[in-house]
Design a protein around this motif. Structure first.
Motif, PDB file in Angstrom:
ATOM      1  N   MET A   1       0.859  -1.190   0.000  1.00  0.00           N
ATOM      2  CA  MET A   1       0.000   0.000   0.000  1.00  0.00           C
ATOM      3  C   MET A   1       0.888   1.230   0.000  1.00  0.00           C
ATOM      4  O   MET A   1       2.045   1.184   0.454  1.00  0.00           O
ATOM      5  N   GLU A   2       0.362   2.304  -0.508  1.00  0.00           N
ATOM      6  CA  GLU A   2       1.144   3.537  -0.642  1.00  0.00           C
ATOM      7  C   GLU A   2       0.896   4.442   0.548  1.00  0.00           C
ATOM      8  O   GLU A   2      -0.253   4.667   0.961  1.00  0.00           O
ATOM      9  N   TYR A   3       1.970   4.940   1.117  1.00  0.00           N
ATOM     10  CA  TYR A   3       1.875   5.861   2.252  1.00  0.00           C
ATOM     11  C   TYR A   3       1.392   7.220   1.745  1.00  0.00           C
ATOM     12  O   TYR A   3       2.107   7.917   1.028  1.00  0.00           O
ATOM     13  N   ALA A   4       0.156   7.563   2.120  1.00  0.00           N
ATOM     14  CA  ALA A   4      -0.439   8.835   1.697  1.00  0.00           C
ATOM     15  C   ALA A   4      -0.908   9.579   2.952  1.00  0.00           C
ATOM     16  O   ALA A   4      -2.031   9.383   3.425  1.00  0.00           O
ATOM     17  N   PRO A   5      -0.067  10.398   3.548  1.00  0.00           N
ATOM     18  CA  PRO A   5      -0.426  11.072   4.811  1.00  0.00           C
ATOM     19  C   PRO A   5      -1.595  12.027   4.632  1.00  0.00           C
ATOM     20  O   PRO A   5      -1.747  12.672   3.593  1.00  0.00           O
ATOM     21  N   GLN A   6      -2.408  12.111   5.669  1.00  0.00           N
ATOM     22  CA  GLN A   6      -3.570  12.990   5.675  1.00  0.00           C
ATOM     23  C   GLN A   6      -3.953  13.282   7.117  1.00  0.00           C
ATOM     24  O   GLN A   6      -3.326  12.787   8.058  1.00  0.00           O
ATOM     25  N   THR A   7      -4.983  14.080   7.298  1.00  0.00           N
ATOM     26  CA  THR A   7      -5.487  14.361   8.645  1.00  0.00           C
ATOM     27  C   THR A   7      -6.394  13.216   9.087  1.00  0.00           C
ATOM     28  O   THR A   7      -7.360  12.884   8.405  1.00  0.00           O
ATOM     29  N   ILE A   8      -6.075  12.620  10.215  1.00  0.00           N
ATOM     30  CA  ILE A   8      -6.828  11.473  10.725  1.00  0.00           C
ATOM     31  C   ILE A   8      -7.381  11.811  12.109  1.00  0.00           C
ATOM     32  O   ILE A   8      -6.642  12.277  12.989  1.00  0.00           O
ATOM     33  N   GLN A   9      -8.655  11.563  12.275  1.00  0.00           N
ATOM     34  CA  GLN A   9      -9.322  11.758  13.564  1.00  0.00           C
ATOM     35  C   GLN A   9      -9.296  10.436  14.322  1.00  0.00           C
ATOM     36  O   GLN A   9      -9.862   9.440  13.891  1.00  0.00           O
ATOM     37  N   SER A  10      -8.596  10.413  15.442  1.00  0.00           N
ATOM     38  CA  SER A  10      -8.553   9.183  16.235  1.00  0.00           C
ATOM     39  C   SER A  10      -9.859   8.998  16.998  1.00  0.00           C
ATOM     40  O   SER A  10     -10.619   9.945  17.209  1.00  0.00           O
ATOM     41  N   THR A  11     -10.119   7.774  17.386  1.00  0.00           N
ATOM     42  CA  THR A  11     -11.324   7.462  18.154  1.00  0.00           C
ATOM     43  C   THR A  11     -10.933   6.736  19.439  1.00  0.00           C
ATOM     44  O   THR A  11      -9.905   6.059  19.498  1.00  0.00           O
TER      45      THR A  11
ATOM     46  N   GLN B   1      -8.237  12.752  19.511  1.00  0.00           N
ATOM     47  CA  GLN B   1      -7.329  13.768  18.986  1.00  0.00           C
ATOM     48  C   GLN B   1      -7.251  13.696  17.463  1.00  0.00           C
ATOM     49  O   GLN B   1      -7.366  12.636  16.868  1.00  0.00           O
ATOM     50  N   SER B   2      -7.053  14.832  16.834  1.00  0.00           N
ATOM     51  CA  SER B   2      -6.876  14.908  15.387  1.00  0.00           C
ATOM     52  C   SER B   2      -5.379  15.016  15.076  1.00  0.00           C
ATOM     53  O   SER B   2      -4.669  15.830  15.675  1.00  0.00           O
ATOM     54  N   PHE B   3      -4.898  14.172  14.116  1.00  0.00           N
ATOM     55  CA  PHE B   3      -3.479  14.155  13.763  1.00  0.00           C
ATOM     56  C   PHE B   3      -3.310  14.582  12.310  1.00  0.00           C
ATOM     57  O   PHE B   3      -3.992  14.062  11.419  1.00  0.00           O
ATOM     58  N   ASP B   4      -2.382  15.505  12.073  1.00  0.00           N
ATOM     59  CA  ASP B   4      -2.051  15.937  10.715  1.00  0.00           C
ATOM     60  C   ASP B   4      -0.879  15.112  10.180  1.00  0.00           C
ATOM     61  O   ASP B   4      -0.026  14.633  10.947  1.00  0.00           O
ATOM     62  N   GLU B   5      -0.818  14.962   8.841  1.00  0.00           N
ATOM     63  CA  GLU B   5       0.270  14.232   8.184  1.00  0.00           C
ATOM     64  C   GLU B   5       0.444  12.838   8.800  1.00  0.00           C
ATOM     65  O   GLU B   5       1.546  12.420   9.158  1.00  0.00           O
TER      66      GLU B   5
ATOM     67  N   GLU C   1       8.106   9.162   3.881  1.00  0.00           N
ATOM     68  CA  GLU C   1       7.965  10.062   2.747  1.00  0.00           C
ATOM     69  C   GLU C   1       6.686   9.719   1.985  1.00  0.00           C
ATOM     70  O   GLU C   1       6.382   8.541   1.782  1.00  0.00           O
ATOM     71  N   PRO C   2       5.912  10.725   1.579  1.00  0.00           N
ATOM     72  CA  PRO C   2       4.706  10.442   0.801  1.00  0.00           C
ATOM     73  C   PRO C   2       5.037   9.611  -0.428  1.00  0.00           C
ATOM     74  O   PRO C   2       6.040   9.834  -1.098  1.00  0.00           O
ATOM     75  N   GLY C   3       4.186   8.618  -0.719  1.00  0.00           N
ATOM     76  CA  GLY C   3       4.395   7.751  -1.857  1.00  0.00           C
ATOM     77  C   GLY C   3       5.189   6.502  -1.546  1.00  0.00           C
ATOM     78  O   GLY C   3       5.324   5.622  -2.404  1.00  0.00           O
TER      79      GLY C   3
END
Length: 373
Positions: free
Chosen positions: A47-57, A300-304, A348-350
């Protein structure tokens, strides 16, 4: 006989030749497969590493508890006579109905006698009031006329005259009045009424029993207002606020989801479990006190950031990536746990991540991507 021996010998030779030929063919296929795998590498899912904003639960399991629960204690001593309905576990009462009634005959008689004595006291001072404080006479005469020894005392007439107030104090009017009002309050304690609609969830007394002051008589529980009690890890509690919406569901009834709202949050951490209690308001006739619910609270919300399955992590904070068609261990930063997954960052992205740890269990293995089926 010679022909028969010759036939047997020929069969044995043919069998040996067949086994040898089969072994040769199989060995050739295995060597070809090994050569093919050595050339193409292990076929693994990537799978390709594509960082984004993720909301944890924050996942939790909570118990439905009643918001209204009333432990019933006796504040007087007397004989339990009964109630509007049988005071037994499981009996429902509406707000205002009598839960328990103790015999109050003696208290009633003492109270009526005190009221008659109070009426006599006012009768004795009325002549003095008519002479020395005539401006107040009509009010006090009217109060005496309306006084009923079988009913609660009405508030005394207001007095602005300081001298007249001192006169009433000397005659013990105020002290006798307060004493009777205290008796009236005590008399009310012989009858216990339902503070809200609910059900008797425990009873510890039967009609005819002698009730002692301070004795627990039972427990009364409201059934309309319910809430969820859950324990949240202390490390995640700072991301939870009163008013946050929560999604919950229950196993065993159905798979429907319900909404709840955080109404209270304890400020003290349990030292044994390193967690604190959170309470959530929920409405629904499907629930009863004691039901267990599962739910999620937005954390918490995490960027990248990126989410991976925990199974592909090596030594907790490493995973296999692909560089030049070969596997390589890469250290990542762990941000938060999310059920079976982990939120990570630091690539690194990608970057291609091997999503099958066991198929690339060593460094620098040659790998080939396969399609997910």
């Amino acid at each position: 006989m010679d022909n028969r021996k010759l036939s047997v010998l020929s069969g044995i030779l043919i069998f040996i030749a067949t086994v040898a030929l089969s072994w040769y063919i199989v060995s050739g296929d295995e060597e070809e497969d090994e050569a093919s795998q050595e050339n193409d590498g292990a076929v693994v899912l990537m799978m390709e590493y594509a960082p984004q904003t993720i909301q944890s639960t924050i996942r939790f399991t909570g118990r439905v508890v009643p918001f209204d629960q009333y432990d019933i204690y006796a504040e007087i001593t007397g004989i339990y006579e009964g109630s509007d309905k049988p005071f037994k576990t499981g009996t429902s009462f509406n707000k205002g109905e009598v839960l328990l009634r103790m015999n109050d005959d003696e208290e009633q008689q003492d109270l009526e006698a005190a009221r008659y004595e109070f009426a006599a006291l006012i009768s004795q001072i009325l002549p003095d009031i008519s002479i020395d404080y005539s401006a107040h006479y009509d009010k006090w005469q009217a109060y005496l006329d309306e006084l009923d020894a079988t009913d609660s005392l009405q508030p005394l007439p207001e007095v602005d005259d300081r001298q007249f107030r001192m006169f009433l104090n000397r005659e013990n009017v105020y002290s006798r009045f307060s004493s009777i009002r205290r008796q009236e309050v005590r008399l009310q304690k012989y009858t216990i009424r339902a503070p809200y609609d609910g059900v008797v969830t425990d009873h510890a007394i039967n009609p005819g029993a002698l009730v002692q002051n301070g004795q627990q008589l039972g427990q009364f529980t409201g059934v309309e207002n319910l809430e969820i009690e859950a324990s949240i890890p202390a490390s995640k509690a700072r991301y939870i606020s009163v008013g946050d919406e929560v999604t919950v569901q229950t196993e065993g009834y159905n798979s429907d989801q319900y909404s709840a709202v955080i109404s209270r949050k304890n400020a003290v951490i349990d030292p044994g479990t390193q967690s604190l209690k959170v309470y959530m308001e929920i409405s629904g006739s499907e629930f009863e006190p004691g039901n267990y619910l599962e739910g999620e609270i937005m954390g918490q919300s995490f960027d990248e950031a990126f989410k991976v399955h925990k199974d592909i992590l090596v030594r907790d904070n490493e995973l296999f990536v692909v560089e030049n068609d070969r596997s390589k261990l890469q250290t990542v930063e762990l941000l938060a746990s999310a059920g079976d997954s982990m939120i990570v960052t630091g690539l690194e992205p990608g970057t291609k991540i091997i999503d099958e740890f066991r198929n690339a269990a060593f460094e620098d293995a040659k790998v080939t991507e396969r399609e997910d089926q």
